[in-house]
Design a protein around this motif. Structure first.
Motif, short mmCIF file in Angstrom:
data_model
loop_
_atom_site.label_atom_id
_atom_site.label_comp_id
_atom_site.label_asym_id
_atom_site.label_seq_id
_atom_site.Cartn_x
_atom_site.Cartn_y
_atom_site.Cartn_z
N GLU A 337 -9.95 18.41 -8.45
CA GLU A 337 -11.13 18.55 -7.60
C GLU A 337 -12.37 18.79 -8.47
O GLU A 337 -12.43 19.78 -9.20
CB GLU A 337 -10.98 19.74 -6.66
N VAL A 338 -13.32 17.87 -8.37
CA VAL A 338 -14.48 17.96 -9.27
C VAL A 338 -15.79 17.79 -8.51
O VAL A 338 -15.93 16.92 -7.66
CB VAL A 338 -14.35 16.94 -10.43
N LEU A 339 -16.73 18.67 -8.85
CA LEU A 339 -18.10 18.54 -8.37
C LEU A 339 -18.91 18.00 -9.54
O LEU A 339 -18.94 18.60 -10.62
CB LEU A 339 -18.65 19.91 -7.93
N PHE A 340 -19.54 16.84 -9.35
CA PHE A 340 -20.26 16.16 -10.44
C PHE A 340 -21.75 16.37 -10.24
O PHE A 340 -22.33 15.86 -9.29
CB PHE A 340 -19.88 14.67 -10.40
N ASP A 341 -22.35 17.14 -11.17
CA ASP A 341 -23.80 17.34 -11.07
C ASP A 341 -24.51 16.12 -11.66
O ASP A 341 -24.77 16.04 -12.85
CB ASP A 341 -24.23 18.63 -11.76
N ASP A 342 -24.78 15.18 -10.78
CA ASP A 342 -25.43 13.92 -11.15
C ASP A 342 -26.91 13.94 -10.79
O ASP A 342 -27.56 12.90 -10.72
CB ASP A 342 -24.73 12.77 -10.40
N ARG A 343 -27.44 15.14 -10.51
CA ARG A 343 -28.84 15.22 -10.10
C ARG A 343 -29.78 14.95 -11.28
O ARG A 343 -29.45 15.23 -12.42
CB ARG A 343 -29.14 16.62 -9.54
N LEU A 344 -30.95 14.41 -10.97
CA LEU A 344 -31.95 14.18 -12.01
C LEU A 344 -32.86 15.40 -12.10
O LEU A 344 -34.02 15.35 -11.70
CB LEU A 344 -32.74 12.90 -11.70
N VAL A 345 -32.30 16.49 -12.55
CA VAL A 345 -33.09 17.72 -12.69
C VAL A 345 -32.91 18.23 -14.12
O VAL A 345 -31.97 17.82 -14.81
CB VAL A 345 -32.63 18.82 -11.68
N PRO A 346 -33.82 19.11 -14.60
CA PRO A 346 -33.72 19.59 -15.98
C PRO A 346 -32.38 20.26 -16.27
O PRO A 346 -31.77 20.87 -15.38
CB PRO A 346 -34.85 20.62 -16.08
N ALA A 347 -31.95 20.15 -17.54
CA ALA A 347 -30.66 20.73 -17.97
C ALA A 347 -30.57 22.21 -17.61
O ALA A 347 -29.54 22.69 -17.15
CB ALA A 347 -30.50 20.53 -19.47
N GLY A 348 -31.68 22.92 -17.80
CA GLY A 348 -31.68 24.37 -17.54
C GLY A 348 -31.31 24.68 -16.10
O GLY A 348 -30.59 25.63 -15.81
N GLU A 349 -31.79 23.84 -15.21
CA GLU A 349 -31.53 24.05 -13.78
C GLU A 349 -30.04 23.82 -13.48
O GLU A 349 -29.43 24.54 -12.69
CB GLU A 349 -32.40 23.10 -12.98
N LYS A 350 -29.48 22.80 -14.13
CA LYS A 350 -28.05 22.52 -13.90
C LYS A 350 -27.19 23.66 -14.41
O LYS A 350 -26.23 24.07 -13.75
CB LYS A 350 -27.64 21.22 -14.62
N LEU A 351 -27.54 24.18 -15.59
CA LEU A 351 -26.74 25.27 -16.17
C LEU A 351 -26.86 26.52 -15.32
O LEU A 351 -25.88 27.22 -15.06
CB LEU A 351 -27.21 25.55 -17.61
N PHE A 352 -28.07 26.78 -14.85
CA PHE A 352 -28.32 27.95 -14.01
C PHE A 352 -27.50 27.86 -12.72
O PHE A 352 -26.81 28.80 -12.32
CB PHE A 352 -29.82 28.01 -13.68
N ASP A 353 -27.55 26.69 -12.08
CA ASP A 353 -26.81 26.50 -10.82
C ASP A 353 -25.29 26.57 -11.02
O ASP A 353 -24.57 27.06 -10.16
CB ASP A 353 -27.18 25.16 -10.17
N ALA A 354 -24.83 26.08 -12.18
CA ALA A 354 -23.39 26.11 -12.44
C ALA A 354 -22.89 27.55 -12.48
O ALA A 354 -21.85 27.88 -11.91
CB ALA A 354 -23.06 25.38 -13.74
N ASP A 355 -23.67 28.41 -13.14
CA ASP A 355 -23.29 29.83 -13.19
C ASP A 355 -23.35 30.46 -11.80
O ASP A 355 -22.51 31.27 -11.44
CB ASP A 355 -24.19 30.59 -14.16
N LEU A 356 -24.36 30.10 -11.04
CA LEU A 356 -24.51 30.64 -9.69
C LEU A 356 -23.33 30.24 -8.80
O LEU A 356 -22.75 31.06 -8.09
CB LEU A 356 -25.84 30.13 -9.09
N LEU A 357 -22.95 28.96 -8.85
CA LEU A 357 -21.86 28.45 -7.99
C LEU A 357 -20.50 29.00 -8.38
O LEU A 357 -19.62 29.16 -7.53
CB LEU A 357 -21.81 26.93 -8.04
N GLY A 358 -20.30 29.23 -9.68
CA GLY A 358 -19.09 29.93 -10.12
C GLY A 358 -17.80 29.16 -10.14
O GLY A 358 -16.71 29.74 -10.05
#
Ligand code: ATP
Ligand code: MG
Length: 397
Positions: A337-358
């Motif tokens: 089961e994989v969630l693929f962050d394919d959004r066109l947003v800055p790397a920092g935002e992706k890393l931040f959200d990844a930690d938030l989602l857990g």
């Protein structure tokens, strides 16, 4: 699942007016939405977690030999009047021109009437049935997110026996099934004796998760399994254990994530037991127990996804785009089961959200990682640079 397509999104800020950790993180990360005090929507990500908890509970109830059914939430007044529980303060009452109902806040009354249709003699016993269903309670203090809902998901199990002994034996197996459930959820619990209220003079048992933010206070031994809710305990912190094991009594805050009751013949001529688990409360409790200052840390058994794949710098690099897409397909083909962050947003935002989602395992594909993949567990600090085969091996172990 493509993160760019998710129905719900993460928020930039914590919600205002929420004090509990579980509400703050679950709302901000887009797992739940708040409808009114104590009433929540489980958004797609949150529903995945809730369903995983339900499934673990379901499997252990089936293993216990209980059958699943589903009772109504709309319950005619006559049921509550028969047991003398129409005027209990938690009941939401509905009145139409012709009828009156109470929304189901527990189902002893309903199951009793149904059981009477099918249990005709002792030969039809024992029986055990359960359901996983929304309950409604007018809780005066619905301020702690999923921990105390006015509408919340519960598993309730009812058992019927011909005598006290049959009930007692089943009660012990139900206790073991509960312990197995909390173990699978990676949730350490203490089994505390508690009061049976006006139902029973016997102790009931509460499954208490030791969490500082809990509403309950329990006294428990540092050495043996002695534990009692403050409401019934005759000890204080620092006392020697009343079981004479040599241990010392500790006082802890805790969240009641389940309880079991020997009701005896309070509701029926059979000997009845009633056993609850707060499924949505468990989801909130996990967040209270397992988070850091950046976000949630889901245990693998209930995580919405096993893997969070992040493609960094997608817009700037064709290689990253291709490598990430390929890895996404590989993981799906392996049924991971994989969630693929394919959004066109800055790397920092992706890393931040990844930690938030857990999500338990984070995989990064970027210009920097090249043909390799950076793997990091949400629980750990360090990451590793691996090739695809090594990543798959890591996910399988
Ligand atoms: P509490 O003392 O916390 O109000 P309770 O004794 O009323 O709980 P039960 O009626 O036995 O609990 O319900 C079974 C389980 O359902 C509880 O052990 C708890 O995990 C969960 N539960 C009870 N009330 C709520 C609520 N308002 N919101 C979420 N979960 C709940
Ligand atoms: Mg209650």
């Amino acid at each position: 699942m493509l993160q760019s397509r998710l129905f719900a999104k993460t928020s930039k800020n914590f919600p205002k007016d929420e004090e509990s950790i579980n509400a703050k993180y679950l709302l901000r990360a887009g797992f739940i939405a708040k409808n009114s005090a104590g009433v929540f929507t489980f958004l797609p990500l949150g529903l995945r977690v809730l369903n995983k908890i339900s499934q673990i509970v379901r499997e252990e109830m089936n293993a216990l030999g209980a059958e699943e059914l589903l009772m109504p939430a709309l319950i005619a007044k006559s049921y509550w009047e028969a047991s003398g529980r129409w005027n209990v303060p938690v009941v939401y009452k509905i009145k139409t021109d012709r009828e009156e109902y109470g929304l189901g806040w527990t189902h002893e009354e309903v199951i009793k009437i149904i059981a009477d249709q099918f249990i005709l003699s002792d030969r039809d016993l024992p029986q055990a049935v359960y359901q996983i269903q929304n309950k409604f309670r007018m809780e005066p203090r619905a301020r702690s997110g999923l921990l105390r809902g006015r509408e919340f998901l519960m598993k309730d199990l009812y058992s019927f026996h011909k005598d006290e002994g049959g009930l007692g034996a089943f009660y012990e197996s139900a206790k073991s099934a509960y312990l197995k459930i909390y173990q699978r959820l990676e949730m350490p619990v203490v089994v505390a004796e508690a009061s049976g209220g006006d139902f029973t003079k016997d102790f009931t048992h509460e499954f208490q998760a030791l969490v500082e933010s809990g509403e309950d206070t329990i006294f428990h031994c540092s050495k043996c399994d002695y534990a009692q809710n403050k409401e019934v305990a005759k000890v204080k912190a620092g006392d020697t254990c009343p079981k004479n094991c040599g241990g010392e009594v500790k006082e802890s805050r805790a969240i009641e994530v389940g309880n079991i009751f020997r009701l005896g013949q309070r509701f029926s001529s059979w000997f009845m037991g009633s056993y609850g688990i707060g499924i949505s409360r468990i989801m909130g409790t996990i967040v209270e127990m397992s988070h850091d200052d950046r976000g949630i840390i889901w245990p693998e058994a209930v995580a919405p996804f096993r893997v969070h794949l992040l493609a960094l710098g997608l817009d700037k690099s064709e290689t990253v785009k291709e490598n990430a897409a390929k890895l996404y397909e590989t993981l799906k083909a392996k049924n991971i089961e994989v969630l693929f962050d394919d959004r066109l947003v800055p790397a920092g935002e992706k890393l931040f959200d990844a930690d938030l989602l857990g999500i338990p395992t984070r995989l990064i594909v970027s210009e920097k990682t090249g043909i390799k993949i950076e793997l990091k567990q949400r629980r750990e600090k360090d990451s590793q640079l691996l090739d695809v085969a090594e990543v798959l091996q890591c996910l399988n172990s």
